[in-house]
Design an enzyme around this catalytic site. Structure first.
Site, PDB file in Angstrom:
ATOM      1  N   ASP A   1     -34.853 -17.061 -30.256  1.00 14.91           N
ATOM      2  CA  ASP A   1     -36.109 -16.327 -30.096  1.00 14.91           C
ATOM      3  C   ASP A   1     -35.952 -14.971 -30.770  1.00 14.91           C
ATOM      4  O   ASP A   1     -35.163 -14.132 -30.316  1.00 14.91           O
ATOM      5  CB  ASP A   1     -36.414 -16.178 -28.594  1.00 14.91           C
ATOM      6  N   HIS A   2     -36.739 -14.755 -31.835  1.00 15.97           N
ATOM      7  CA  HIS A   2     -36.574 -13.521 -32.617  1.00 15.97           C
ATOM      8  C   HIS A   2     -37.060 -12.281 -31.858  1.00 15.97           C
ATOM      9  O   HIS A   2     -36.778 -11.152 -32.270  1.00 15.97           O
ATOM     10  CB  HIS A   2     -37.323 -13.641 -33.948  1.00 15.97           C
ATOM     11  N   ARG A   3     -37.763 -12.473 -30.753  1.00 14.61           N
ATOM     12  CA  ARG A   3     -38.122 -11.322 -29.925  1.00 14.61           C
ATOM     13  C   ARG A   3     -36.889 -10.747 -29.233  1.00 14.61           C
ATOM     14  O   ARG A   3     -36.819  -9.535 -28.947  1.00 14.61           O
ATOM     15  CB  ARG A   3     -39.158 -11.720 -28.868  1.00 14.61           C
TER      16      ARG A   3
END
Length: 466
Positions: free
Chosen positions: A436-438
């Site tokens: 998850d790039h968040r």
């Protein structure tokens, strides 16, 4: 007294369940907590125990029906009324004081409690009802009970010719299917466990003794997919979207459109890991544990997560916080006939390699049997999926909702590879990490993947990590 049993909330917050099969029929006498049916929720197949002791008077759903929580599922006659005396002699003997004493004793008798959320009250009878078994023979009565009470000396003694009833063996649907494939009659198989339920191991042991079809031959058969029958000439088949398939689809869509996925790939020489696994399999003390590449990768993931906690965190949108876990609940993706499930190993970071291997094997067997508890599929922090078992080299795995990453293991291939300045045949595998790039930047994700790969390339490096 008539009692209806409504489908309870099985503790999952799901609105409905599909009835897989009834284990009782109208007219059967059941005991408290006897398994009466199997239902499939969006997460697992669940056995329903009876909330009453009594006689089944009606079944309000058929196999394959989708039943809403709170709907009437089955009706019972649990008694509770005073039975009329069968003879004048017996009627005269029943005095009011005796009846009052019996009623008092019944009110003071301990009651068994139902064991599922939403179940009804405890049975009102003090006596222990007997289950009417599904019999293969008959039982010959010797005399009338009322006559014996009135004149015991007039009882006529008959020869003791009684064909005992045979109860239906207790087992699960996958075990029954497995026994059918082997040609094994479950009535001849003895359950070895304390629960009295016949397991796959019991069937295999019996089949080995009597020389039935080999278990390897049965295991090679394709997984049952529960497809609907297709009429001749029909060009399309429509299958209702429900159960595990619906849950998986909803989870994947939610993850794909909520968490911005990034996937990185890395091909690694795992020859040293293959040699380690071979040496462990050759150890007689470890043969029963079946340590494989999945267990070694799981151990590598747990060690790497301790050094890269961003991959072991959660995005809490409602609270506006990033939740970093100080434990690893490791999800293990398992393909079943009903769809993909991801049960997790609690506190996997505390387990040894052998314990991880045993846990993975246990989760997989339970999942394929359709018996994974809903609680075992909740609270995961990171997941692993092994697409290599299907002969696939790599893929883009979708993150399990609520987690930060998932690692896919490709097939181990024996191929030419550079080794110490020369070309040699080596065991090579591709790893694919989705995150998850968040929560995780490209640098963090790449460093985590490289560390997992380094452990698989040189398992001895794990001795240097904490």
């Amino acid at each position: 007294m008539a009692q209806d049993f409504r489908l309870p909330d099985l503790g999952e917050g799901l609105p409905e369940a599909e009835l897989v099969q009834w284990l009782v029929a109208v007219g059967d006498t059941v005991t408290l907590n006897q398994t009466i049916a199997e239902v499939e929720t969006a997460k697992a197949v669940v056995e329903l125990p009876s909330p009453y002791a009594g006689t089944v008077t009606a079944l309000h759903a058929a196999s394959g029906d989708v039943v809403a929580v709170g709907s009437v599922l089955i009706s019972f006659d649990i008694g509770g009324g005073d039975a009329a005396p069968s003879t004048p002699v017996a009627a005269a003997a029943a005095s009011a004081p005796v009846a009052e004493a019996a009623a008092a004793a019944q009110s003071q008798a301990p009651k068994s409690e139902p064991n599922l959320v939403g179940y009804g009250a405890a049975p009102r009878g003090a006596g222990r009802p007997q289950r009417r078994a599904r019999v293969a023979g008959t039982v010959t009565a010797t005399s009338d009970t009322a006559v014996l009470e009135a004149a015991p000396h007039d009882a006529i003694q008959f020869a003791d010719v009684v064909e005992r009833p045979i109860e239906r063996p207790r087992s699960t649907p996958p075990v029954r299917k497995f026994a059918k494939q082997l040609g094994v009659d479950l009535a001849l198989v003895e359950a070895t466990g304390a629960s009295g339920v016949i397991t796959r191991g019991d069937v295999e042991a019996y089949a080995t003794r009597v020389g039935a079809v080999s278990t390897e031959q049965v295991s090679a058969e394709p997984v049952e997919t529960f497809e609907l029958p297709r009429a001749a000439g029909e060009r399309t088949t429509r299958t209702p979207i429900r159960g595990v398939r619906r849950m998986t689809a909803e989870a994947m869509v939610r993850s794909a459109f909520t968490a911005p996925h990034v996937t990185t790939f890395l091909t690694v020489d795992v020859t040293a890991t293959s040699e380690l696994i071979a040496s462990l399999k050759a150890d007689r003390d470890l043969q029963e544990h079946r340590i494989g590449i999945m267990a070694v990768a799981a151990k590598a993931v747990c060690l790497a997560l301790a050094r890269h906690p961003g991959l072991n965190s959660k995005w809490d949108d409602e609270a506006g916080e990033i939740v970093e876990h100080h434990y690893v609940n490791l999800g293990i993706a398992a393909a079943t006939g009903r769809g993909l499930v991801v049960p997790n190993i609690r506190d996997a970071q505390e387990l040894t390699l052998v314990e991880l291997a045993d846990a993975i094997r246990g989760l997989a067997e339970t999942a394929r049997a359709g018996k994974t508890a809903p609680a075992d599929m909740m609270g995961g922090t990171f997941s692993i999926t092994n697409v290599g078992v299907f002969g696939v080299d790599a893929g883009t795995p979708i993150i399990n909702p609520g987690e930060a990453g998932i690692l896919a293991l490709g097939a181990v291939r024996r191929q030419p590879w550079e080794h110490r300045g020369e070309v040699a045949l080596r065991d090579v595998m591709t790893l694919a990490l989705s995150f998850d790039h968040r929560l995780v930047d490209g640098e963090q994700g790449s460093r985590f993947l490289v560390e997992v790969a380094d452990i698989l390339r040189e398992p001895g490096r794990a001795m240097l990590l904490r």
